[in-house]
Design a protein around this motif. Sequence first.
Motif, short mmCIF file in Angstrom:
data_model
loop_
_atom_site.label_atom_id
_atom_site.label_comp_id
_atom_site.label_asym_id
_atom_site.label_seq_id
_atom_site.Cartn_x
_atom_site.Cartn_y
_atom_site.Cartn_z
N VAL A 27 -24.71 32.70 -22.10
CA VAL A 27 -24.78 31.38 -22.65
C VAL A 27 -24.22 30.82 -21.79
O VAL A 27 -24.64 29.55 -20.74
CB VAL A 27 -24.43 30.83 -24.12
CG1 VAL A 27 -24.65 29.52 -24.29
CG2 VAL A 27 -25.39 31.62 -25.25
N SER A 64 -25.33 36.02 -24.62
CA SER A 64 -26.18 35.73 -25.63
C SER A 64 -26.64 37.42 -25.82
O SER A 64 -25.93 38.20 -25.95
CB SER A 64 -27.09 34.91 -24.61
OG SER A 64 -27.90 36.00 -24.04
N GLY A 84 -23.24 28.36 -29.84
CA GLY A 84 -23.92 28.15 -28.79
C GLY A 84 -25.46 27.67 -28.77
O GLY A 84 -25.68 27.36 -29.77
N CYS A 106 -27.63 24.10 -21.15
CA CYS A 106 -26.84 24.38 -21.97
C CYS A 106 -25.76 23.80 -22.56
O CYS A 106 -24.44 23.65 -22.02
CB CYS A 106 -26.49 26.59 -21.66
SG CYS A 106 -28.08 27.01 -21.85
N GLU A 128 -21.17 25.72 -25.15
CA GLU A 128 -20.73 26.15 -25.93
C GLU A 128 -19.67 25.87 -26.09
O GLU A 128 -18.74 25.72 -25.43
CB GLU A 128 -20.53 27.45 -25.51
CG GLU A 128 -20.28 28.84 -25.72
CD GLU A 128 -20.09 30.17 -24.33
OE1 GLU A 128 -20.88 30.79 -24.87
OE2 GLU A 128 -19.31 29.70 -23.88
N TYR A 139 -16.00 27.07 -29.17
CA TYR A 139 -15.52 28.91 -29.85
C TYR A 139 -14.14 27.87 -30.81
O TYR A 139 -13.25 27.51 -29.94
CB TYR A 139 -14.76 29.70 -28.96
CG TYR A 139 -16.41 30.56 -28.58
CD1 TYR A 139 -16.12 32.11 -29.39
CD2 TYR A 139 -16.52 30.30 -27.39
CE1 TYR A 139 -17.07 32.65 -29.05
CE2 TYR A 139 -17.77 31.41 -26.82
CZ TYR A 139 -18.16 32.39 -27.52
OH TYR A 139 -19.20 33.04 -27.50
#
Length: 287
Positions: free
Chosen positions: A47, A52, A203, A215, A217, A219
Amino acid sequence: MKRLATIFFMLSISMTLAAQDDLLASLEEEQADETTLIEATFKGTRVINGHSVETRKKGVMDFMISHRFGTIDGGAYELFGLDQASIRIGLEYAVTDRLYLGLGRSSYEKTYDGFVKFRLLRQSTGSKIMPLSVTWLSSTAVKTLKSPELDLSFQDKLAFTNQLLIARKFGNGISLQLVPTWVHRNLIQEGDLNNDIFALGVGGRIKFSQRVALCAEYYYQFQHLNEGTTNAIAIGFDIETGGHVFQLQFTNATAMVPKGFITETTNDFFDGEIHFGFNISRTFQVN
């Protein structure tokens, strides 16, 4: 005779139309039985920092270079981070359409890593509907940076990451992914809090054109390695040029392997501690 000819002609037309109806019904039935796999949920196997759900086709080898410059808050004196850099070089291979293996080496902490990736489910439409794609990832990393003050065994230096990648492609332009993650270290340093860290990655990808996509993302850590770590954030662009895929990105993470960027990030994205970087992927059909 004229009546017989007329009757014969009408019967012929009826039989022809009936045969066409049977053929059309047969074709529709065959199409209904077909299952269409959803392709290109993400353009590449990453990603941005994280993996991904995608793997390569059987027999394809992927040579990947990942690069992160210093943080842009260094200003003009550090050329906004371009004076500093860390790099990862990786080689990955698709044993089958589902089984994908990879090895890599990072300059950051002189880390070697390897992973196994397996596609459990594929999103599909048709006779067999599967709403999601699901891929399992197991990764191992070992830090080889010398620490003369510490007498560590090889096992002490190991860290393991296990992830379940769950994604769905909505139409032709939007993809989303959730990544439940578990990171385990065999040994932690003084001041660290947890050997085991659970995190959830999110993501997404928005396609702008056939070759360009945005894109993002993030966490989130449910436990932290220590009090100085932050959650990893990344924003970037995918640019496809034939056999190459370029990913340009901005992220607060320095490391480029899962145990690193998920649990060892210390920069504050919103305070300007952002790395500019890129991934370059080149695929080769070797088998």
